[in-house]
Write an enzyme that holds these catalytic residues in place. Structure first.
Site, PDB file in Angstrom:
ATOM      1  N   GLU A  68      64.665  49.540   0.448  1.00 30.14           N
ATOM      2  CA  GLU A  68      65.538  48.910   1.452  1.00 30.14           C
ATOM      3  C   GLU A  68      66.535  49.854   2.115  1.00 30.14           C
ATOM      4  O   GLU A  68      66.774  49.774   3.324  1.00 30.14           O
ATOM      5  CB  GLU A  68      66.274  47.706   0.838  1.00 30.14           C
ATOM      6  CG  GLU A  68      65.379  46.503   0.539  1.00 30.14           C
ATOM      7  CD  GLU A  68      64.516  46.676  -0.714  1.00 30.14           C
ATOM      8  OE1 GLU A  68      64.857  47.552  -1.539  1.00 30.14           O
ATOM      9  OE2 GLU A  68      63.514  45.951  -0.872  1.00 30.14           O
TER      10      GLU A  68
ATOM     11  N   ARG B 141      51.731  42.359   1.226  1.00 29.77           N
ATOM     12  CA  ARG B 141      51.148  43.658   0.853  1.00 29.77           C
ATOM     13  C   ARG B 141      49.682  43.760   1.290  1.00 29.77           C
ATOM     14  O   ARG B 141      49.278  44.744   1.906  1.00 29.77           O
ATOM     15  CB  ARG B 141      51.237  43.860  -0.663  1.00 29.77           C
ATOM     16  CG  ARG B 141      52.676  43.860  -1.163  1.00 29.77           C
ATOM     17  CD  ARG B 141      52.746  44.098  -2.654  1.00 29.77           C
ATOM     18  NE  ARG B 141      54.029  43.677  -3.195  1.00 29.77           N
ATOM     19  CZ  ARG B 141      54.700  44.321  -4.145  1.00 29.77           C
ATOM     20  NH1 ARG B 141      54.224  45.411  -4.666  1.00 29.77           N
ATOM     21  NH2 ARG B 141      55.856  43.861  -4.578  1.00 29.77           N
TER      22      ARG B 141
ATOM     23  N   ASP C  85      66.460  36.846   0.681  1.00 35.86           N
ATOM     24  CA  ASP C  85      66.589  37.982   1.599  1.00 35.86           C
ATOM     25  C   ASP C  85      65.720  37.913   2.858  1.00 35.86           C
ATOM     26  O   ASP C  85      66.216  37.858   3.986  1.00 35.86           O
ATOM     27  CB  ASP C  85      66.325  39.303   0.852  1.00 35.86           C
ATOM     28  CG  ASP C  85      65.063  39.287  -0.037  1.00 35.86           C
ATOM     29  OD1 ASP C  85      64.358  38.262  -0.067  1.00 35.86           O
ATOM     30  OD2 ASP C  85      64.781  40.312  -0.681  1.00 35.86           O
TER      31      ASP C  85
ATOM     32  N   THR D  54      57.883  42.725   6.052  1.00 37.52           N
ATOM     33  CA  THR D  54      58.859  43.048   5.012  1.00 37.52           C
ATOM     34  C   THR D  54      58.298  44.030   3.983  1.00 37.52           C
ATOM     35  O   THR D  54      58.998  44.418   3.054  1.00 37.52           O
ATOM     36  CB  THR D  54      59.388  41.759   4.351  1.00 37.52           C
ATOM     37  OG1 THR D  54      60.529  42.080   3.557  1.00 37.52           O
ATOM     38  CG2 THR D  54      58.332  41.093   3.488  1.00 37.52           C
TER      39      THR D  54
ATOM     40  N   GLU E 135      53.654  37.735  -2.169  1.00 38.26           N
ATOM     41  CA  GLU E 135      53.423  39.153  -2.465  1.00 38.26           C
ATOM     42  C   GLU E 135      52.084  39.626  -1.905  1.00 38.26           C
ATOM     43  O   GLU E 135      51.961  40.736  -1.393  1.00 38.26           O
ATOM     44  CB  GLU E 135      53.469  39.404  -3.977  1.00 38.26           C
ATOM     45  CG  GLU E 135      54.814  39.122  -4.623  1.00 38.26           C
ATOM     46  CD  GLU E 135      55.902  40.130  -4.263  1.00 38.26           C
ATOM     47  OE1 GLU E 135      55.620  41.085  -3.535  1.00 38.26           O
ATOM     48  OE2 GLU E 135      57.043  39.940  -4.728  1.00 38.26           O
TER      49      GLU E 135
HETATM   50  C1  DMJ Z   1      58.879  44.645  -1.285  1.00 38.56           C
HETATM   51  O1  DMJ Z   1      57.765  44.033  -1.788  1.00 38.56           O
HETATM   52  C2  DMJ Z   1      59.353  43.990  -0.037  1.00 38.56           C
HETATM   53  O2  DMJ Z   1      60.188  44.844   0.648  1.00 38.56           O
HETATM   54  C3  DMJ Z   1      60.062  42.703  -0.299  1.00 38.56           C
HETATM   55  O3  DMJ Z   1      60.602  42.163   0.860  1.00 38.56           O
HETATM   56  C4  DMJ Z   1      61.163  42.906  -1.295  1.00 38.56           C
HETATM   57  N1  DMJ Z   1      60.719  43.568  -2.452  1.00 38.56           N
HETATM   58  C5  DMJ Z   1      59.905  44.742  -2.352  1.00 38.56           C
HETATM   59  C6  DMJ Z   1      60.646  46.040  -2.227  1.00 38.56           C
HETATM   60  O4  DMJ Z   1      61.827  46.116  -2.855  1.00 38.56           O
END
Ligand code: DMJ
Length: 655
Positions: free
Chosen positions: A555, A290, A419, A644, A286
């Site tokens: 998403e 981020r 995912d 992501t 995370e």
């Molecule tokens: C985000 O932190 C990222 O997109 C991650 O890949 C999945 N979860 C959240 C958003 O839903």
């Protein structure tokens, strides 16, 4: 000092040198007499004498080397003391040489998993992962002062020929793959110049996104400034890592939306208040996607080297997570003490987490010239590649940090915990200039695996969806998280992968849209169950009570952005517009901010949850803004690859 005692046993050595005859006799006589005495010694005595002589010689030699070194050091210290210090020391530290063997990298030998206690006495052995000595801190502070200065925040960017309006004055250059020597100071992505954050050029829908952003930002600024997340209903905040998560996640969005004043204010907070030397546990994944991703893209877009320096500091503090017996990183690491550990209840890590940090670590290596980030992250990719327990390219959800093997075998999903494994296979291949075949092969095999095992069609609309497999049993359950897949498939097709990938992307995009459309609020639930039976049911999408919340996730709008950008079909923009309107209707909090809600099926009582996730600003609103743009050069997909968390990073060898 004392005369040697008389030998009591023959084993003792007795060497008598007669003083009176040493120098007044001839040389030959002296040699003969020594030789005679030597011959009189037993073999043992002679061996011992020889041994002593050798030891003495060795001792003498070592002493000489040591003393010589001391002299040399004294010499150079005194010489340095006489030299003038440079007025402007280099902004970045000199590139460190990559270790031949990643195991040999300082601080990367396996550590014992330590259980984590969030509350408790302060750790008495606080140590920065990379030797955060007083000297280093002073040095950093000095450099910070030079680069950061109030008026000088854009100075680096100006020097590099980039300005806020993006009017580039320097010739554009391609990015270099990390194998080559990094530039120092490193240059931000040259294509940042393509971004025209000019409010006059924004269309009405883009302006609506800017308005939504400003409303969200106003709440954060008023009630949660510098904290991780806004709690818009109680007008307060919550902490996760205590690192200003929303602010960092939102930096590049502000840049792209043209919010100069807000960006600058946030930049000042980063320069003055964002300090990583704190005793706090962060989740490796995370915080990588981020914070590291956010800082790296802020650097690329703005050209401001402050963000890169922060990213490097943070990256160094994450490295202890890789000190495991298997090289599969722990889920958590304390950025102040350098102690990493798995979750309390297991020694497993999540597969998606350990395989979705590579874009960021590779880019950090490319920019800093320090290969250790890339090597640690790519070692994970290599190990996961060779593991047993996959099903036609599909991976289980857990991996053990001791054995390095998959655990909880037989369960396959494209949703939570797996995912972004698939997303990062493709995106690393794109990032690296489409040369790393193994990444491509794993990705192509996985897409075939999805087709073979996880696809089904619902009733009555025959929506194609991605279900889950549990020990051979198919479940018609699809997380909202899976809606990243249409965008990823479309991106792959754009980069030359089979056209069927685009067809599947379009079919899945319809499904994700229906997950919104078929709800009373127009917002998707967290998890959808698809109807497989030809009954009178009018809806394909069914929702269980525990799954009907919406966390403002990105998403679907992310995939809408890719699908519109790559097909030109405006229906995707219209779908995104509907979604933005639903967010405004059901999640906007009048006093500032947006809130996740608990019930997407009850428009009268959507039950706001009092939480605005950082990804709403980092991803959801950014993708909506990009979706409403008709300019393919606004963060071109041939130049950038989005991590992501929607943070754009440059493709190393853009086509
Ligand atoms: C985000 O932190 C990222 O997109 C991650 O890949 C999945 N979860 C959240 C958003 O839903």
């Amino acid at each position: 000092m004392y005369p040697p005692p008389a030998p009591a046993r023959r084993d003792f050595i007795s060497v008598t040198l007669s003083p009176g005859r040493s120098y007044d006799g001839g040389r030959g006589l002296r040699r003969r007499s020594c030789w005679r005495k030597w011959k009189q010694l037993s073999r043992l005595q002679r061996t011992v004498v020889l041994f002593l002589l050798v030891v003495l010689m060795l001792f003498g030699l070592l002493s000489y080397v040591h003393v010589a070194d001391e002299w040399a050091a004294v010499d150079s210290r005194s010489a340095a003391a006489w030299q003038m210090r440079p007025a402007n020391p280099p902004v970045l530290p000199a590139p460190q040489k990559a270790a031949e063997n990643p195991e040999a990298v300082a601080g990367l030998s396996p550590q014992k998993p330590q259980r984590h206690f969030r509350r408790g006495p302060p750790n008495l052995q606080i140590r920065a992962p990379e030797g955060d000595s007083q000297e280093r801190r002073q040095d950093q502070a000095q450099r910070r002062a030079e680069v950061v200065g109030e008026a000088g925040w854009g100075a680096e960017a100006q020097r590099d020929g980039l300005s806020w309006r993006g009017a580039g004055t320097k010739p554009q250059q391609g990015t270099e793959p990390p194998g080559k020597k990094a530039e120092f100071p490193p240059r931000p992505s040259p294509k940042a110049a393509r971004i025209q954050p000019n409010p006059a050029s924004q269309n009405a829908r883009q302006k609506a996104v800017v308005d939504a952003f400003l409303h969200a930002w106003a709440g954060y600024r008023k009630f949660a400034w510098g904290h991780d997340e806004l709690k818009p209903l109680t007008r307060s905040f919550s902490e996760w890592f205590g690192l200003g998560l929303t602010l960092i996640d939102a930096l590049d969005t502000m840049w792209i939306l043209g919010l100069k004043k807000e960006f600058q204010e946030a930049r000042n907070w980063v320069s003055k208040r964002l300090l990583f030397q704190k005793d706090v546990d962060v989740n490796l994944f995370e915080s990588t996607i981020r914070i590291l991703g956010g800082l790296l893209s802020a650097f690329h877009l703005s050209g401001d080297v402050l963000f890169l320096k922060k990213a490097e500091d943070f990256g160094n503090r994450l490295m202890p997570a890789f000190r495991t017996p298997s090289k599969i990183p722990y889920s958590d690491v304390n950025i102040g003490t350098g102690v990493a550990h798995p979750p309390r209840w297991t020694s497993d890590s999540t597969v998606a987490e350990v395989t979705s940090i590579q874009l960021e670590f590779r880019e950090l290596s490319r920019l800093t010239g320090d290969k250790k980030f890339q090597e640690a992250a790519e070692e994970v990719t290599r190990r996961v590649h060779g593991l047993h327990g996959k099903l036609d390219g599909l991976v289980p959800m857990f991996i053990n940090t001791n054995s390095g093997s998959f655990t909880h075998l037989g369960v396959f999903t494209l949703g939570a915990r797996a995912d972004s494994y698939y997303e990062y296979l493709l995106k690393q291949w794109i990032q690296g200039g489409k040369k790393e075949r193994q990444l491509l092969e794993d990705y192509l095999e996985a897409v075939d695996g999805i087709r073979k095992h996880l696809l089904a069609r619902s009733e009555p609309r025959k929506l194609t969806f991605v279900g889950e497999l549990n020990h051979g049993r198919f479940s018609a359950k699809m997380d909202h998280l899976v809606c990243f897949l249409p965008g990823t498939l479309a991106l792959g097709a754009h980069h030359g992968l089979p056209a069927e990938h685009m067809e599947l992307a379009q079919a899945l995009m319809d499904t994700c849209y229906q997950m919104y459309r078929q709800m009373e609020t127009g917002l998707s639930p967290e998890i959808a169950h698809f109807n497989l039976h030809r009954t009178k049911a009018v809806k394909d999408v069914q929702v269980k009570a525990a799954d009907r919340h919406n966390l403002l996730r990105p998403e679907t709008v992310e995939s809408l952005f890719y699908l519109h950008r790559l097909t030109g079909d405006r229906k995707y923009q219209d779908w995104g517009w509907e979604i933005l309107r639903s967010f405004n209707t059901y999640t906007r909090v009048p006093s500032g901010g947006y809130s996740s809600i608990s019930n997407v099926q009850d428009p009268r009582h959507p039950q706001p949850r009092d939480k605005m996730e950082s990804f709403f600003l980092g991803e959801t609103l950014k993708y909506l803004y990009l979706l409403f743009s008709d300019d393919p050069d606004l963060l071109s997909l041939d130049t950038y690859v989005f991590n992501t968390e929607a943070h754009p990073l440059p493709i190393w060898a853009p086509s």
